[in-house]
Design a protein around this motif. Structure first.
Motif, PDB file in Angstrom:
ATOM      1  N   ILE A   1       0.848  -1.180   0.000  1.00  0.00           N
ATOM      2  CA  ILE A   1       0.000   0.000   0.000  1.00  0.00           C
ATOM      3  C   ILE A   1       0.886   1.233   0.000  1.00  0.00           C
ATOM      4  O   ILE A   1       1.741   1.390   0.868  1.00  0.00           O
ATOM      5  CB  ILE A   1      -0.921  -0.010   1.236  1.00  0.00           C
ATOM      6  CG1 ILE A   1      -1.768  -1.272   1.226  1.00  0.00           C
ATOM      7  CG2 ILE A   1      -1.776   1.243   1.287  1.00  0.00           C
ATOM      8  CD1 ILE A   1      -2.538  -1.510   2.489  1.00  0.00           C
ATOM      9  N   GLU A   2       0.686   2.097  -0.980  1.00  0.00           N
ATOM     10  CA  GLU A   2       1.525   3.286  -1.085  1.00  0.00           C
ATOM     11  C   GLU A   2       1.000   4.457  -0.273  1.00  0.00           C
ATOM     12  O   GLU A   2       1.773   5.291   0.178  1.00  0.00           O
ATOM     13  CB  GLU A   2       1.671   3.684  -2.548  1.00  0.00           C
ATOM     14  CG  GLU A   2       2.447   2.650  -3.337  1.00  0.00           C
ATOM     15  CD  GLU A   2       2.649   3.052  -4.780  1.00  0.00           C
ATOM     16  OE1 GLU A   2       2.425   4.221  -5.114  1.00  0.00           O
ATOM     17  OE2 GLU A   2       3.026   2.178  -5.568  1.00  0.00           O
ATOM     18  N   ASP A   3      -0.306   4.571  -0.099  1.00  0.00           N
ATOM     19  CA  ASP A   3      -0.881   5.683   0.653  1.00  0.00           C
ATOM     20  C   ASP A   3      -1.933   5.162   1.619  1.00  0.00           C
ATOM     21  O   ASP A   3      -2.731   4.313   1.273  1.00  0.00           O
ATOM     22  CB  ASP A   3      -1.585   6.687  -0.272  1.00  0.00           C
ATOM     23  CG  ASP A   3      -0.617   7.499  -1.097  1.00  0.00           C
ATOM     24  OD1 ASP A   3       0.443   7.844  -0.563  1.00  0.00           O
ATOM     25  OD2 ASP A   3      -0.944   7.800  -2.253  1.00  0.00           O
ATOM     26  N   ILE A   4      -1.909   5.711   2.821  1.00  0.00           N
ATOM     27  CA  ILE A   4      -2.976   5.479   3.784  1.00  0.00           C
ATOM     28  C   ILE A   4      -3.417   6.862   4.230  1.00  0.00           C
ATOM     29  O   ILE A   4      -2.613   7.661   4.685  1.00  0.00           O
ATOM     30  CB  ILE A   4      -2.500   4.648   4.988  1.00  0.00           C
ATOM     31  CG1 ILE A   4      -2.121   3.249   4.545  1.00  0.00           C
ATOM     32  CG2 ILE A   4      -3.565   4.615   6.065  1.00  0.00           C
ATOM     33  CD1 ILE A   4      -1.621   2.361   5.649  1.00  0.00           C
ATOM     34  N   GLY A   5      -4.696   7.134   4.097  1.00  0.00           N
ATOM     35  CA  GLY A   5      -5.186   8.463   4.436  1.00  0.00           C
ATOM     36  C   GLY A   5      -5.079   9.388   3.234  1.00  0.00           C
ATOM     37  O   GLY A   5      -4.880   8.945   2.104  1.00  0.00           O
ATOM     38  N   PRO A   6      -5.175  10.682   3.463  1.00  0.00           N
ATOM     39  CA  PRO A   6      -5.102  11.634   2.352  1.00  0.00           C
ATOM     40  C   PRO A   6      -3.752  11.559   1.651  1.00  0.00           C
ATOM     41  O   PRO A   6      -2.707  11.516   2.289  1.00  0.00           O
ATOM     42  CB  PRO A   6      -5.282  12.984   3.020  1.00  0.00           C
ATOM     43  CG  PRO A   6      -5.916  12.686   4.328  1.00  0.00           C
ATOM     44  CD  PRO A   6      -5.441  11.324   4.726  1.00  0.00           C
ATOM     45  N   SER A   7      -3.776  11.531   0.343  1.00  0.00           N
ATOM     46  CA  SER A   7      -2.549  11.455  -0.441  1.00  0.00           C
ATOM     47  C   SER A   7      -2.022  12.854  -0.737  1.00  0.00           C
ATOM     48  O   SER A   7      -2.786  13.771  -1.017  1.00  0.00           O
ATOM     49  CB  SER A   7      -2.803  10.728  -1.765  1.00  0.00           C
ATOM     50  OG  SER A   7      -1.636  10.760  -2.558  1.00  0.00           O
TER      51      SER A   7
END
Length: 70
Positions: free
Chosen positions: A24-30
């Motif tokens: 996973i590259e982003d968790i939450g706002p990118s």
């Protein structure tokens, strides 16, 4: 972007086990598409905070016919 890899392996008791690996590259706002403005100031001056512009920070206005807002 999210990717998933599933692997099969043999357990100690001879059975088959499965494992799943998530990348996973982003968790939450990118912040990948974030924008900013840089303002230069002279030495000794203090920066003046600016209020957010309309539409910044993911502001959302629900449509008038949205049943969850009534």
């Amino acid at each position: 972007m999210t990717s998933r890899k599933t692997s099969k392996y043999e357990k100690r008791d001879g059975g088959t086990g499965w494992s799943t690996r998530w990348v996973i590259e982003d968790i939450g706002p990118s912040l990948q598409r974030a924008t900013t403005a840089i303002t230069r100031i002279q030495r000794g001056q203090h920066a003046t905070p600016q209020p957010p512009q309309s539409g910044e920070y993911g502001e959302y206005t629900a449509p008038a016919n949205d049943p969850w807002t009534n």
